[in-house]
Design an enzyme around this catalytic site. Structure first.
Site, PDB file in Angstrom:
ATOM      1  N   LYS A  10       0.861  -1.180   0.000  1.00  0.00           N
ATOM      2  CA  LYS A  10       0.000   0.000   0.000  1.00  0.00           C
ATOM      3  C   LYS A  10       0.899   1.231   0.000  1.00  0.00           C
ATOM      4  O   LYS A  10       1.980   1.226   0.618  1.00  0.00           O
ATOM      5  CB  LYS A  10      -0.876  -0.030   1.254  1.00  0.00           C
ATOM      6  CG  LYS A  10      -1.868   1.121   1.366  1.00  0.00           C
ATOM      7  CD  LYS A  10      -2.737   0.945   2.615  1.00  0.00           C
ATOM      8  CE  LYS A  10      -3.775   2.036   2.776  1.00  0.00           C
ATOM      9  NZ  LYS A  10      -4.636   1.815   3.953  1.00  0.00           N
ATOM     10  N   SER A  25      -9.535   1.798   2.659  1.00  0.00           N
ATOM     11  CA  SER A  25      -8.618   2.577   1.845  1.00  0.00           C
ATOM     12  C   SER A  25      -7.587   1.746   1.093  1.00  0.00           C
ATOM     13  O   SER A  25      -7.028   2.201   0.100  1.00  0.00           O
ATOM     14  CB  SER A  25      -7.895   3.584   2.736  1.00  0.00           C
ATOM     15  OG  SER A  25      -7.106   2.912   3.710  1.00  0.00           O
ATOM     16  N   SER A  53      -9.964  -0.815   6.635  1.00  0.00           N
ATOM     17  CA  SER A  53      -9.321  -0.637   5.332  1.00  0.00           C
ATOM     18  C   SER A  53      -8.658  -1.862   4.735  1.00  0.00           C
ATOM     19  O   SER A  53      -8.243  -1.815   3.582  1.00  0.00           O
ATOM     20  CB  SER A  53      -8.288   0.474   5.401  1.00  0.00           C
ATOM     21  OG  SER A  53      -8.930   1.705   5.287  1.00  0.00           O
TER      22      SER A  53
HETATM   23  N1  GLN Z   1     -13.138   3.829   6.000  1.00  0.00           N
HETATM   24  C1  GLN Z   1     -12.504   4.152   7.231  1.00  0.00           C
HETATM   25  C2  GLN Z   1     -12.091   5.608   7.236  1.00  0.00           C
HETATM   26  O1  GLN Z   1     -12.404   6.249   6.292  1.00  0.00           O
HETATM   27  C3  GLN Z   1     -11.356   3.242   7.463  1.00  0.00           C
HETATM   28  C4  GLN Z   1     -10.073   3.693   6.891  1.00  0.00           C
HETATM   29  C5  GLN Z   1      -8.935   2.842   7.297  1.00  0.00           C
HETATM   30  O2  GLN Z   1      -9.124   1.783   7.906  1.00  0.00           O
HETATM   31  N2  GLN Z   1      -7.737   3.330   7.009  1.00  0.00           N
HETATM   32  O3  GLN Z   1     -11.482   6.109   8.129  1.00  0.00           O
END
Ligand code: GLN
Length: 471
Positions: free
Chosen positions: A75, A150, A174
Site C-alpha cells: 500500500k 482505503s 481498510s
Molecule cells: N473507511 C474508514 C475511514 O475512512 C477506514 C479507513 C482505514 O481503515 N484506514 O477512516
C-alpha cells in the site's frame, strides 16, 4: 502462471517449473495488461528483478526464506527505502522513503519480492478509494465498482492475480472491507502485534498493518512473518509470535454474533440469508452459536470518527511545507506558506478530517467530544472482551452490502462513514479481525464474513476462520 497458495508456488519452484525472475516478469506483464484498473501508482521493476535473482540463488543453495518468490505489493503508505511513497496524496507527491518500514524489512528478510506500490485513499482516509490524488482503483471483479478502501489497490492487485499477496493497513476496516469487496482474504492483526514503524500515520492508536491473500494459510503465514516486537515502535508488543497456521479444528468451537448486527436494517437481506445459513451449518457440524446483545453498535461510527480525526489532526500537523510535504509557490509570508501549502497539498476529505479533529480537541469541546469518546471506547472494549470471554469468536458480515459503484456515495461523507459500521469495533477494541470471502451474492458479487477473537489470539482467529471457510 499464478498459484492458489504459497505452498503450490513453492512446490513449483522446487520442481524447477518456474523461477523467481520468471514470476516477476509475468507479474509485470499482468500489471501492464491490467493498467486500466489503475492499481499501481508505481511499479518497482529494477529492485523486484534484483531481489528475484537473489532469491533464485538462495533457492539453489537451500537458504531461501519462508516467503521465497512470493510477489507482493505494498500500500502506498508503507516506506521502502529508496522508493517513492505518497499516501496517495499530492502533499507527498515525489517523496522518496528514507528508510524501510519494519514490515517491509521483515518481508524482504523472508525473501518476498516487492513489485510496486498501490493506490489508496489519501492518507488512508476513505472507504471507496475515491479520495486518492491519483484517481480511484477499479474493482477487478467489475471495473465500474469500487474495490473498497482505503487499501483498495492492494486488494485489487491480489484479486486481479497480479501479485500473490500484498500488504495494506487497517484503521477502521481498510483491509477487511476491500477484501470483502474483491473476494479475497484480509486480516487486521491485534493492535500492537505488528510494528507501525515506517507506516505513514493516520490514527496511531488504531492503525495496524496486515496482509491480503488468496487463502487462509498464506494470510496466516504472512501475518506471522510481519509480527513481533520492534524497538522503533513502543506500542508494538514484545510477546512471542505464535505459529499462526490454522490447525484443523480438533474440537467444536463456540461462536457468537450480535443481534444488532444481523437484524440491522442496513444489512442486505441476501447477506443476512447467507449468514443464517452459515449459522445453521456451524450448528449442524457440532459447533455452538449464540446470539448476543451489543447495545453500542450505533455509537461505534461516532466514537471512531471522533478519535481518529483527533489523532489525524495531530499526526498530519507535520506536513507544513517547510520540513516536509508540498510547498506552495504562491506564499507571501510564513502564515500564507502554511495555509497555501496545506490547502494545495491535502485533498478535501483529509482537510475535513483535520478540521473535525482539531474541533473535537479544542478547548471547550474537548471534554464533550474527545474525552467522552475515549470513555466510550473503553466501554466498547470492555463489552467486546466480555463477549469474547463467553465464546471463542464473534462472527458477522464484514460489510452491510456488496461493492457499490464508483461515484455513488462519495457526495455525502456521512453516508460513506456508515460503511464502516461493522469493521470499526475491532480497532476500537484493539482486537484482531479477519474477512474471508463469501457468496456470491445473487447479484454475482463477492462479500465477506468477518471473524473476531480476543487480543493476541491470532491462532484462534485463523482456526475459527478455517471452520467457517470450510462450510
Ligand atoms: N473507511 C474508514 C475511514 O475512512 C477506514 C479507513 C482505514 O481503515 N484506514 O477512516
Amino acid at each position: 502462471m499464478t498459484y492458489p497458495s504459497i505452498a503450490h508456488l513453492h512446490s513449483a519452484l522446487r520442481a524447477g517449473e518456474t523461477t523467481c525472475i520468471q514470476l516477476v516478469e509475468e507479474a509485470l506483464q499482468r500489471a501492464a495488461e491490467n493498467s486500466d484498473l489503475n492499481i499501481f501508482i508505481e511499479l518497482f521493476p529494477e529492485s523486484a528483478r534484483a531481489k528475484a535473482q537473489e532469491v533464485d540463488a538462495k533457492l539453489q543453495s537451500g537458504q531461501a526464506g519462508p516467503l521465497a518468490g512470493v510477489v507482493m505489493a505494498l500500500k502506498d503508505n508503507l516506506c521502502y527505502t529508496g522508493h517513492g511513497v505518497s499516501a496517495s496524496s499530492n502533499m507527498l507527491r515525489g517523496f522518496e522513503a528514507q528508510f524501510s518500514a519494519t514490515v517491509v524489512e521483515k518481508l524482504l528478510a523472508a525473501d518476498a519480492i516487492i513489485l510496486g506500490r498501490t493506490g489508496c485513499d489519501e492518507f488512508a482516509m476513505g472507504s471507496s478509494n475515491e479520495t486518492s490524488a491519483y484517481g480511484p482503483v477499479k474493482n477487478p471483479v467489475e471495473p465500474a465498482l469500487t474495490p473498497g478502501g482505503s487499501s483498495g489497490g492492494s486488494a485489487a492487485a491480489v484479486a486481479a492475480d497480479i501479485c500473490h499477496a500484498s500488504l495494506g493497513s487497517d484503521t477502521g476496516g481498510s483491509i477487511r472491507q476491500p477484501a470483502a469487496f474483491t473476494g479475497i482474504y484480509g486480516v487486521k492483526p491485534t493492535y500492537g502485534r505488528v510494528s507501525r514503524h515506517g507506516v505513514i500515520a493516520y490514527a496511531s492508536s488504531f492503525d495496524q498493518v496486515g496482509p491480503f491473500a488468496k487463502c487462509l494459510d498464506d494470510l496466516a503465514l504472512i501475518t506471522e512473518v510481519i509480527s513481533g516486537g520492534d524497538d522503533y515502535d513502543t506500542t508494538c508488543s514484545d510477546r512471542e509470535v505464535p505459529q499462526m497456521a490454522p490447525a484443523p479444528a480438533d474440537r467444536p468451537m463456540s461462536f457468537g454474533y450480535y443481534r444488532e448486527v444481523i437484524e440491522n436494517e442496513a444489512l442486505d437481506p441476501a447477506i443476512r440469508a447467507h449468514f443464517d445459513e452459515a449459522v445453521a451449518k456451524l450448528q449442524a457440524a457440532g459447533h455452538t452459536v449464540k446470539a448476543l446483545d451489543f447495545p453500542y453498535l450505533d455509537a461505534l461510527v461516532a466514537i471512531y470518527y471522533i478519535l481518529t480525526t483527533a489523532e489525524a489532526s495531530s499526526n498530519l500537523a507535520r506536513y507544513d511545507g517547510i520540513l516536509i510535504g508540498h510547498r506552495s509557490e504562491h506564499f507571501e509570508d510564513l502564515e500564507s506558506l502554511y495555509k497555501l501549502s496545506r490547502s494545495e497539498g491535502f485533498g478535501k476529505e483529509v482537510q475535513r478530517r483535520i478540521l473535525l479533529g482539531t474541533f473535537v480537541l479544542s478547548a471547550g469541546y474537548f471534554d464533550a467530544f474527545y474525552g467522552k469518546a475515549q470513555k466510550a471506547r473503553r466501554v466498547v472494549r470492555d463489552a467486546t472482551l466480555s463477549a469474547l470471554s463467553e465464546v471463542d469468536a464473534l462472527i458477522g458480515p464484514t460489510t452491510p452490502h456488496t461493492a457499490f459503484p464508483l461515484g455513488q456515495e462519495y457526495t455525502d461523507p456521512t453516508v460513506l462513514y456508515l460503511e464502516d459500521i461493522f469493521t470499526v469495533q475491532a480497532p476500537i477494541a484493539g482486537i484482531p479481525a479477519v474477512s474471508i470471502p463469501a457468496g456470491p451474492h445473487p447479484n454475482g458479487l463477492p462479500f465477506g464474513m468477518q471473524i473476531m477473537t480476543g487480543p493476541f489470539d491470532e491462532p484462534k482467529l485463523f482456526q475459527a476462520a478455517r471452520v467457517l471457510d470450510q462450510l
